[in-house]
Design a protein around this motif. Structure first.
Motif, PDB file in Angstrom:
ATOM      1  N   TRP A   1       0.834  -1.215   0.000  1.00  0.00           N
ATOM      2  CA  TRP A   1       0.000   0.000   0.000  1.00  0.00           C
ATOM      3  C   TRP A   1       0.866   1.263   0.000  1.00  0.00           C
ATOM      4  N   ILE A   2       1.793   1.364   0.930  1.00  0.00           N
ATOM      5  CA  ILE A   2       2.542   2.622   1.081  1.00  0.00           C
ATOM      6  C   ILE A   2       3.528   2.863  -0.061  1.00  0.00           C
ATOM      7  N   THR A   3       3.807   1.839  -0.853  1.00  0.00           N
ATOM      8  CA  THR A   3       4.737   2.055  -1.960  1.00  0.00           C
ATOM      9  C   THR A   3       4.018   2.309  -3.282  1.00  0.00           C
ATOM     10  N   HIS A   4       2.681   2.480  -3.222  1.00  0.00           N
ATOM     11  CA  HIS A   4       1.903   2.795  -4.425  1.00  0.00           C
ATOM     12  C   HIS A   4       1.093   4.072  -4.197  1.00  0.00           C
ATOM     13  N   ASP A   5       0.888   4.831  -5.255  1.00  0.00           N
ATOM     14  CA  ASP A   5       0.144   6.088  -5.163  1.00  0.00           C
ATOM     15  C   ASP A   5      -1.261   5.823  -4.611  1.00  0.00           C
ATOM     16  N   LYS A   6      -1.521   6.374  -3.424  1.00  0.00           N
ATOM     17  CA  LYS A   6      -2.827   6.217  -2.758  1.00  0.00           C
ATOM     18  C   LYS A   6      -3.196   4.745  -2.557  1.00  0.00           C
ATOM     19  N   GLY A   7      -2.204   3.887  -2.554  1.00  0.00           N
ATOM     20  CA  GLY A   7      -2.437   2.468  -2.314  1.00  0.00           C
ATOM     21  C   GLY A   7      -2.880   1.703  -3.544  1.00  0.00           C
ATOM     22  N   CYS A   8      -3.528   2.415  -4.482  1.00  0.00           N
ATOM     23  CA  CYS A   8      -4.117   1.729  -5.649  1.00  0.00           C
ATOM     24  C   CYS A   8      -3.441   2.104  -6.957  1.00  0.00           C
ATOM     25  N   GLY A   9      -2.589   3.134  -6.944  1.00  0.00           N
ATOM     26  CA  GLY A   9      -2.028   3.645  -8.190  1.00  0.00           C
ATOM     27  C   GLY A   9      -0.654   3.096  -8.511  1.00  0.00           C
ATOM     28  N   ARG A  10       0.101   3.873  -9.244  1.00  0.00           N
ATOM     29  CA  ARG A  10       1.403   3.417  -9.739  1.00  0.00           C
ATOM     30  C   ARG A  10       2.370   3.140  -8.583  1.00  0.00           C
ATOM     31  N   LYS A  11       3.319   2.264  -8.849  1.00  0.00           N
ATOM     32  CA  LYS A  11       4.358   1.958  -7.862  1.00  0.00           C
ATOM     33  C   LYS A  11       5.320   3.139  -7.781  1.00  0.00           C
ATOM     34  N   LEU A  12       5.619   3.573  -6.575  1.00  0.00           N
ATOM     35  CA  LEU A  12       6.439   4.761  -6.384  1.00  0.00           C
ATOM     36  C   LEU A  12       7.874   4.433  -6.040  1.00  0.00           C
ATOM     37  N   VAL A  13       8.068   3.334  -5.334  1.00  0.00           N
ATOM     38  CA  VAL A  13       9.391   3.062  -4.769  1.00  0.00           C
ATOM     39  C   VAL A  13       9.448   1.585  -4.386  1.00  0.00           C
TER      40      VAL A  13
END
Lengths: 233, 233
Positions: free
Chosen positions: A169-181
């Motif tokens: 969850w915390i590594t994706h935009d708002k939990g549902c979006g693109r992978k951030l890190v």
């Protein structure tokens, strides 16, 4: 994350009464208030964001910039009438990472009377997953050397007891979006696997030769001073 | 307003199944997706906004730019894979207003295969509260002269039956924030005070000398063509 307030300025007081007295302006990406540190283009503090910060100042909610982008950070520091904080971050001077803060960023917040909480999340420290309490003390000292020892504190960002779904969850935009890190395997800081290990941290500070005054400040007094300025009496 | 989706990309399909198949990207000001037309600084489409537009395209929800800012509009037009619409606006060429759209804006949307619904809200028409159906037909014709008669339709923006509290809400940021605009006394369009008065509009079109083909297109066929392209069969 201020997105929890939704479109409701009046929620600041309601949530504060329920105990929510530290709130991040944005978390990693964009919301209606500002942009996070992983957002491609940081549009800065919005008009609504200005009103929300003013309300947080008025009610007495600490404005947290930990996961906020640089342009938004600058806007918030200029706009807020109360000291702001980066409650949990590590210095980019020791490890370059989008979540870490450059010397310029740390100084901007400190020069405005703000506060820096240093995180012990190993991925943000110089030696990554191999980091131990001594690396964490080094990171705190780096910040102290930059802004002095009176505006710095512990900002653990402890994730003790969280499962894989939490990290997804915390590594994706708002939990549902693109992978951030990608943090890889998330490990606890060596010798600080649980919050009960605070004595190991104190010992590492003493080993590094810190005076008792500095240790007391970093372990709690600076936090108390900050919250006395921001929270209502 | 896409802020109704909250932080949930999966809500696009859920709401579409419930009948929500036209959604504005932003409403007047900033949200986590884009900025509205009254926002001081339009930061454009966010990263999350890109994912949301892609999902709206995939599910078959019409992307509406009526209350959206110019930078965000440009970003959405470039990014969307389906035709987009300004479902209710008037031409700035006849009346300069933050909610009206310039020739450049109307053309941008039309050139990308999009659609313009013309509003009959008197405050946005050239003669303001004195406007009648003939002024509305003039506004539609202005848009037709600009982009042709196949991508234009009626976008009433009718506010029939709403009270003062409704207008207080829509003229403030998210209902609770700063005042954005003052419409003065909101009056209905003369000779179109109720939706039942559509025959007066048809008569005004005929009086202006429109061919039957143009009238049919503007009154409904163009809308049907658009929705056939965007909504699932």
């Amino acid at each position: 994350n201020s997105s929890g307030y939704g479109d409701h300025l009046e929620a600041v007081r309601l949530f504060a009464d329920l105990g929510i007295r530290i709130v991040q302006v944005a978390y990693n990406t964009a919301n209606s208030v500002a942009c996070g540190c992983y957002e491609t283009k940081d549009g800065g503090l919005t008009d609504f964001g200005r009103e929300l910060i003013a309300e947080m100042n008025a009610v007495g909610v600490l404005v947290d910039l930990s996961h906020v982008g640089w342009k938004s950070t600058q806007d918030v520091v200029s706009w807020s009438k109360k000291p702001v904080a980066i409650t949990h971050c590590a210095p980019a001077g020791l490890k370059n990472h989008p979540r870490n803060k450059t010397d310029e960023q740390l100084k901007l917040v400190a020069d405005a009377g703000g506060f820096i909480g240093v995180t012990m999340f190993p991925a943000f420290l110089a030696r990554g997953p191999k980091s131990g309490v001594e690396d964490y003390v080094e990171a705190i000292e780096y910040v102290i050397n930059l802004i002095g020892e009176e505006q710095v504190g512990v900002g653990t960002d402890s994730t003790q007891g969280h499962d894989a779904e939490f990290f997804r969850w915390i590594t994706h935009d708002k939990g549902c979006g693109r992978k951030l890190v990608d943090f890889g395997d998330v490990l606890e800081l060596r010798d600080f696997e649980r919050l009960g290990k605070f004595p190991n941290l104190t010992a590492a500070m003493e080993k590094r030769g810190w005076a008792a005054r500095r240790i007391e400040r970093v372990l709690g007094q600076n936090w108390i001073s900050l919250l006395r300025q921001v929270w209502p009496a």
